[in-house]
Design an enzyme around this catalytic site. Structure first.
Site, PDB file in Angstrom:
ATOM      1  N   ASP A   1      15.624 -23.853   4.089  1.00 32.78           N
ATOM      2  CA  ASP A   1      14.719 -22.641   3.917  1.00 32.78           C
ATOM      3  C   ASP A   1      15.655 -21.378   3.847  1.00 32.78           C
ATOM      4  O   ASP A   1      16.205 -21.065   4.791  1.00 32.78           O
ATOM      5  CB  ASP A   1      13.618 -22.419   4.631  1.00 32.78           C
ATOM      6  CG  ASP A   1      12.799 -21.439   4.419  1.00 32.78           C
ATOM      7  OD1 ASP A   1      11.633 -21.391   3.704  1.00 32.78           O
ATOM      8  OD2 ASP A   1      12.987 -20.314   4.948  1.00 32.78           O
TER       9      ASP A   1
ATOM     10  N   GLU B   1      11.037 -20.477  -1.461  1.00 37.39           N
ATOM     11  CA  GLU B   1      12.879 -20.730  -1.333  1.00 37.39           C
ATOM     12  C   GLU B   1      13.052 -21.778  -0.289  1.00 37.39           C
ATOM     13  O   GLU B   1      14.320 -21.786   0.383  1.00 37.39           O
ATOM     14  CB  GLU B   1      13.020 -19.294  -0.371  1.00 37.39           C
ATOM     15  CG  GLU B   1      12.285 -19.298   0.970  1.00 37.39           C
ATOM     16  CD  GLU B   1      10.837 -18.545   0.943  1.00 37.39           C
ATOM     17  OE1 GLU B   1      10.610 -18.118   1.820  1.00 37.39           O
ATOM     18  OE2 GLU B   1      10.424 -18.630  -0.067  1.00 37.39           O
TER      19      GLU B   1
END
Length: 327
Positions: free
Chosen positions: A194, A237
């Site tokens: 992430d 993301e």
């Protein structure tokens, strides 16, 4: 118009987008010369074979001709066997038999083996040209259909922004690798990644810059993976990396290399440089006794959020009991 060994040819343009390879496999040197001259005059790239073994090898080659005229009685390997072997490869070649007018059994055997068309001796050049023209059209149509199918597959399985596998495709890969690891008794690791503080990137530099960061991070991570590892965009993301057949220490080393790839160099965003990091969660199993991908995903996700809580830009690990023993 001009004469070649007594056969009339013509330079009229044939239906072709670009110069197409065509194989002429003919046992008669005279007929081979005639066909070569006629087809070359129609702007084909003519490849010649004098026996069936050579013809079959040329057709089976990766960049071989897709269109072929095959003498039905080639030495070494007859046209029926050539058709049968080419069709067994699921190739989309267009195969034409050149046969005697009275050879009905031979013609039937060839068509049953996968030939697409035939022409009989003595052939008329206008008829030959028309039949080759049809074959060329069909080959071009097949190529367009294959390209369209590949494009549809990419649209269905690839993330449009990063070019990585999309969520559905990477989960399917995980299911496949988990089943394989369970069947053969090998290890499997997954890594959840992430991008840290990604909202700040969007807020500071804009969403186009955020997209550029995601693309670059995806490229950096992809570049350090083995060819049999897989990476996909899990959402937003977040990325999911599937690492089969790797021991625990090696999996941890891969996760650390992924972290360094994302974090070590700044990202050039239009007229500014931005140093961006990412957090990683690793889950590893040896001899998986469960094919539940969701369980492994929850473990990696938990490790990822542990990395976030402990300061980001780090790798955290969820170790099963078997992993602890193995390490």
């Amino acid at each position: 118009d001009y004469k070649v060994t007594g056969v009339q040819t013509c330079a009229l343009p044939i239906y072709m987008i670009d110069k197409t390879k065509i194989l002429v496999a003919e046992r008669s040197p005279l007929s081979q010369t005639v066909l070569h001259s006629m087809l070359s005059n129609w702007d084909f790239d003519v490849i010649v074979a004098s026996d069936g073994v050579e013809a079959c090898a040329l057709l089976q080659a990766e960049a071989g001709p897709r269109l072929a005229i095959l003498d039905s009685k080639l030495p070494g390997m007859d046209a029926v066997e050539i058709c049968r072997r080419v069709r067994s490869m699921s190739r989309l070649d267009y195969l034409m038999l050149l046969t005697e007018k009275s050879s009905f059994e031979e013609l039937e055997a060839g068509m049953d083996a996968g030939a697409d068309d035939y022409i009989t001796r003595p052939f008329d050049w206008q008829e030959l040209r028309a039949r080759v023209q049809v074959g060329c059209r069909i080959v071009k149509l097949q190529e367009r259909l294959v390209r369209a199918r590949e494009e549809l597959y990419d649209q269905a399985t690839r993330d449009s922004l990063t070019g990585l596998w999309n969520r559905a495709a990477i989960i399917q890969t995980l299911d496949t690798e988990l089943a394989r690891a369970s069947r053969v008794g090998s290890s499997l690791a997954i890594v959840m990644a992430d991008i840290d503080h990604f909202k700040q990137v969007n807020d500071t530099y804009g969403h186009l810059a955020g997209d550029a960061v995601l693309r670059e991070a995806a490229q950096r991570m992809s570049s350090i993976l083995r060819k049999y590892d897989s990476i996909g965009r899990y959402g937003g993301e977040e990325f999911l990396i599937v690492i089969p057949g790797c021991q625990f220490d090696d999996s941890l080393a891969v996760a650390e290399r992924l972290r360094e790839a994302v974090s070590n160099e700044p990202y050039t965003l239009f007229d500014a440089n931005c140093l961006t990091t990412a957090s990683f969660g690793l889950a590893w199993n040896h001899f998986p006794d469960s094919k539940d991908a969701n369980l492994l995903l929850r473990k990696a996700d938990g490790a990822l959020y542990s990395a976030k809580r402990h300061g980001r830009n780090r790798v955290e690990v969820f170790e099963s009991a078997s992993a602890a023993l193995a390490s």
